[in-house]
Design a protein around this motif. Structure first.
Motif, PDB file in Angstrom:
ATOM      1  N   GLU A  13       1.491   0.565 -13.231  1.00 37.72           N
ATOM      2  CA  GLU A  13       1.117  -0.153 -11.990  1.00 37.72           C
ATOM      3  C   GLU A  13      -0.146  -1.377 -12.177  1.00 37.72           C
ATOM      4  O   GLU A  13      -0.548  -1.838 -13.003  1.00 37.72           O
ATOM      5  CB  GLU A  13       0.170   1.126 -11.925  1.00 37.72           C
ATOM      6  CG  GLU A  13       0.873   2.834 -12.300  1.00 37.72           C
ATOM      7  CD  GLU A  13       0.023   4.079 -12.745  1.00 37.72           C
ATOM      8  OE1 GLU A  13       0.370   5.059 -13.246  1.00 37.72           O
ATOM      9  OE2 GLU A  13      -0.962   3.755 -13.197  1.00 37.72           O
ATOM     10  N   ARG A  56      -9.092  -1.080 -16.519  1.00 34.56           N
ATOM     11  CA  ARG A  56      -9.872   0.317 -15.366  1.00 34.56           C
ATOM     12  C   ARG A  56     -10.893   0.604 -15.862  1.00 34.56           C
ATOM     13  O   ARG A  56     -12.264   1.336 -15.541  1.00 34.56           O
ATOM     14  CB  ARG A  56      -9.050   1.307 -14.924  1.00 34.56           C
ATOM     15  CG  ARG A  56      -7.896   0.789 -14.626  1.00 34.56           C
ATOM     16  CD  ARG A  56      -6.793   1.983 -14.104  1.00 34.56           C
ATOM     17  NE  ARG A  56      -6.175   1.400 -13.805  1.00 34.56           N
ATOM     18  CZ  ARG A  56      -4.042   2.165 -13.892  1.00 34.56           C
ATOM     19  NH1 ARG A  56      -4.365   3.613 -13.883  1.00 34.56           N
ATOM     20  NH2 ARG A  56      -3.086   1.761 -13.203  1.00 34.56           N
ATOM     21  N   ARG A  63       1.811   3.078  -3.643  1.00 33.64           N
ATOM     22  CA  ARG A  63       0.383   4.244  -3.875  1.00 33.64           C
ATOM     23  C   ARG A  63       1.187   5.692  -4.058  1.00 33.64           C
ATOM     24  O   ARG A  63       1.235   6.291  -5.060  1.00 33.64           O
ATOM     25  CB  ARG A  63      -0.035   3.836  -3.296  1.00 33.64           C
ATOM     26  CG  ARG A  63      -1.198   3.273  -3.282  1.00 33.64           C
ATOM     27  CD  ARG A  63      -2.487   2.988  -2.529  1.00 33.64           C
ATOM     28  NE  ARG A  63      -3.203   2.023  -2.005  1.00 33.64           N
ATOM     29  CZ  ARG A  63      -3.924   1.107  -2.943  1.00 33.64           C
ATOM     30  NH1 ARG A  63      -4.221   1.297  -3.937  1.00 33.64           N
ATOM     31  NH2 ARG A  63      -4.708  -0.420  -2.262  1.00 33.64           N
ATOM     32  N   ASP A  64       2.628   6.181  -3.337  1.00 35.25           N
ATOM     33  CA  ASP A  64       3.103   7.193  -2.961  1.00 35.25           C
ATOM     34  C   ASP A  64       4.598   7.354  -2.630  1.00 35.25           C
ATOM     35  O   ASP A  64       5.131   8.001  -3.888  1.00 35.25           O
ATOM     36  CB  ASP A  64       2.517   7.829  -2.130  1.00 35.25           C
ATOM     37  CG  ASP A  64       1.079   7.948  -1.843  1.00 35.25           C
ATOM     38  OD1 ASP A  64       0.399   8.574  -2.519  1.00 35.25           O
ATOM     39  OD2 ASP A  64       0.523   7.580  -0.750  1.00 35.25           O
ATOM     40  N   ASP A 121       0.710  -1.104   0.303  1.00 38.51           N
ATOM     41  CA  ASP A 121      -0.274  -0.457  -0.012  1.00 38.51           C
ATOM     42  C   ASP A 121       0.767   1.523  -0.118  1.00 38.51           C
ATOM     43  O   ASP A 121       0.544   2.379   0.010  1.00 38.51           O
ATOM     44  CB  ASP A 121      -0.881  -0.287   1.596  1.00 38.51           C
ATOM     45  CG  ASP A 121      -2.014  -1.915   0.952  1.00 38.51           C
ATOM     46  OD1 ASP A 121      -2.343  -0.923  -0.215  1.00 38.51           O
ATOM     47  OD2 ASP A 121      -2.465  -1.667   1.957  1.00 38.51           O
ATOM     48  N   GLY A 162      -5.316  -0.784 -10.206  1.00 37.64           N
ATOM     49  CA  GLY A 162      -7.006  -0.021 -10.109  1.00 37.64           C
ATOM     50  C   GLY A 162      -8.405  -0.070  -9.012  1.00 37.64           C
ATOM     51  O   GLY A 162      -8.821   0.017  -9.074  1.00 37.64           O
ATOM     52  N   GLY A 164      -8.906   0.700  -5.429  1.00 35.20           N
ATOM     53  CA  GLY A 164      -7.907   2.007  -5.187  1.00 35.20           C
ATOM     54  C   GLY A 164      -7.243   2.411  -6.149  1.00 35.20           C
ATOM     55  O   GLY A 164      -6.936   2.362  -7.828  1.00 35.20           O
ATOM     56  N   ALA A 165      -6.360   3.839  -5.608  1.00 36.93           N
ATOM     57  CA  ALA A 165      -4.932   4.246  -6.211  1.00 36.93           C
ATOM     58  C   ALA A 165      -3.892   3.796  -6.742  1.00 36.93           C
ATOM     59  O   ALA A 165      -3.984   2.164  -5.846  1.00 36.93           O
ATOM     60  CB  ALA A 165      -4.597   5.752  -5.453  1.00 36.93           C
ATOM     61  N   PRO A 166      -3.587   2.854  -7.890  1.00 36.48           N
ATOM     62  CA  PRO A 166      -2.573   2.209  -8.218  1.00 36.48           C
ATOM     63  C   PRO A 166      -2.001   2.535  -7.522  1.00 36.48           C
ATOM     64  O   PRO A 166      -1.208   3.096  -7.289  1.00 36.48           O
ATOM     65  CB  PRO A 166      -2.254   2.384  -9.488  1.00 36.48           C
ATOM     66  CG  PRO A 166      -3.007   4.026  -9.778  1.00 36.48           C
ATOM     67  CD  PRO A 166      -4.006   4.480  -9.002  1.00 36.48           C
ATOM     68  N   LYS A 167      -0.927   1.056  -7.302  1.00 38.25           N
ATOM     69  CA  LYS A 167       0.338   0.390  -6.597  1.00 38.25           C
ATOM     70  C   LYS A 167       1.086   0.729  -7.722  1.00 38.25           C
ATOM     71  O   LYS A 167       1.386   0.202  -9.115  1.00 38.25           O
ATOM     72  CB  LYS A 167       0.250  -0.064  -5.846  1.00 38.25           C
ATOM     73  CG  LYS A 167      -0.460  -0.682  -4.815  1.00 38.25           C
ATOM     74  CD  LYS A 167      -0.445  -1.967  -3.485  1.00 38.25           C
ATOM     75  CE  LYS A 167      -1.467  -3.209  -5.050  1.00 38.25           C
ATOM     76  NZ  LYS A 167      -2.340  -2.510  -4.441  1.00 38.25           N
ATOM     77  N   ARG A 168       3.067   1.450  -7.972  1.00 40.71           N
ATOM     78  CA  ARG A 168       3.727   1.438  -8.611  1.00 40.71           C
ATOM     79  C   ARG A 168       4.720   0.422  -8.342  1.00 40.71           C
ATOM     80  O   ARG A 168       5.452   0.821  -7.168  1.00 40.71           O
ATOM     81  CB  ARG A 168       3.924   2.647  -9.250  1.00 40.71           C
ATOM     82  CG  ARG A 168       3.211   3.671  -9.831  1.00 40.71           C
ATOM     83  CD  ARG A 168       2.793   4.901  -9.762  1.00 40.71           C
ATOM     84  NE  ARG A 168       2.163   5.369  -9.771  1.00 40.71           N
ATOM     85  CZ  ARG A 168       1.475   6.695  -9.103  1.00 40.71           C
ATOM     86  NH1 ARG A 168       1.478   6.194  -8.248  1.00 40.71           N
ATOM     87  NH2 ARG A 168      -0.066   6.921 -10.111  1.00 40.71           N
TER      88      ARG A 168
END
Length: 366
Positions: free
Chosen positions: A95, A169, A72-73, A69, A98, A101-105
């Motif tokens: 990525e 998505r 994501r940032d 998690d 999604g 939620g917001a995708p992880k990279r």
């Protein structure tokens, strides 16, 4: 000059390292100030153990927290080990889907992409895929690693690739907001694009998701074109049930090898369908151990379930280019004993959980 890695981290793809020696070397690489990534060197300060001292075996990877998690940032540059030097050969940043939620990279280095594609190509050989033919891929591209793996496979196992882009998505968003009719229209539009290629080009290998293969099979013209031209089909993205696999193999596309893969962006790769399965066997996926490994656990206790029982899939990626251990995925699977010489579990009967991270899971077309 960049610091040298332990030789066990750079073995050829078809030489399997001792998993415990490999893990120890990876801990030295990823947590040494000279070679580790900025992310893991910072994160190590909050761990209640010392990875270089306490991670001695593959089984010890369970000591790590699940950090996905945080991805994501995290700036992706902070995930690149310093040992690659000032100008690392980065294939791309990728990525997650999604879905929750917001995708992880994550970031993929060239040496890893070459390794996983070479391993995948060897699996394709085993399953009877012809080399040097043209490929058609009906898969996500853009931020999704599967598109890049298709591109690399088409260029190395095949001769060139034709691409039909897929935005999973958007399909999931349409379904989630009650616009299933538009999702159907979009899926048919994707199949229309594949039809243009199949009608005009010599396609020897087709890569496609199970929901889209089902749609393609509804069109008699396309079934005829596949049977006329395509010599092997690779599927992945969502699960294919045993009845559908049997129908494709025996009635719709008889004589065409059908090979599945199961993976995740967070492992930068795939597990491959086991060769030699019987007609009534479930589709079993074996990992590229010890780089990519699975375990199937009881989500409440975190302990492995018995072989033949169902549980949640935990994925590990340990390579020179990336460390991402102990990731609890959104999938349920049956735990299967891995082939001799491989650590971790094999998996079968993949299915998503209904909810993950308080979000409803929608598969859509991928």
């Amino acid at each position: 000059m960049s610091p040298a890695a332990h030789p066990v981290l750079d073995l050829p793809f078809d030489v399997t390292p001792d998993p415990d020696e490999f893990v120890r070397a990876a801990m030295e690489w990823h947590f040494s100030p000279e070679t580790g990534s900025p992310y893991w060197l910072r994160r190590a300060q909050s761990l209640d153990f010392d990875p270089r001292r306490d991670i001695k075996t593959h089984a010890d990877l369970t000591l790590f927290p699940n950090v996905v998690d945080e991805l994501r940032d995290v700036p992706v540059r902070d995930l690149v080990p310093r040992g690659y030097g000032e100008a690392p050969d980065i294939v791309g940043t990728f990525e997650s889907g999604g879905t929750t939620g917001a995708p992880k990279r994550v970031v993929c280095l060239r040496d890893w992409m070459d390794r996983v594609v070479a391993w995948s190509n060897a699996n394709l050989d085993t399953h009877g895929f012809p080399r040097g033919v043209q490929w058609l891929g009906v898969t996500p591209s853009g931020p999704h690693v599967v598109g890049r793996i298709f591109e690399e496979s088409a260029a190395t196992h095949g001769s060139l690739g034709f691409f039909v882009d897929l935005d999973p998505r958007w399909v999931k968003k349409l379904i989630a907001t009650g616009r299933g009719d538009l999702a159907d229209d979009y899926a048919e539009h994707v199949i229309d694009q594949a039809a243009f290629v199949l009608r005009t080009q010599d396609i020897g290998v087709m890569t496609i998701t199970p929901p889209l293969l089902e749609r393609l099979a509804r069109r008699d013209e396309l079934v005829d074109l596949v049977n006329e031209k395509v010599r092997a089909i690779r599927w992945g993205g969502t699960q294919m049930d045993a009845d559908s696999r049997d129908l494709y193999r025996t009635e719709i596309f008889p004589g065409i090898p059908l090979y599945g893969h199961y993976g995740s962006t967070m492992i930068l790769g795939i597990a491959g369908q086991r060769y030699g399965l019987g007609e009534d066997d479930p589709c079993v996926f074996d990992t590229f151990s010890p780089y990519i490994t699975f375990s199937v656990v009881d989500p409440a206790s975190g302990e492995p379930v018995a072989y033949g029982e169902r549980g949640r899939v935990v994925m590990n990626h340990v390579s020179k280019g990336l460390l991402l251990p102990n990731n609890l995925e959104r999938d349920l699977a049956t735990r299967i004993e891995a082939p001799d010489g491989r650590v971790g579990d094999s998996v079968a009967d993949i299915a998503p959980v209904a909810r993950f991270d308080n979000e409803t899971v929608i598969e859509g077309v991928y």
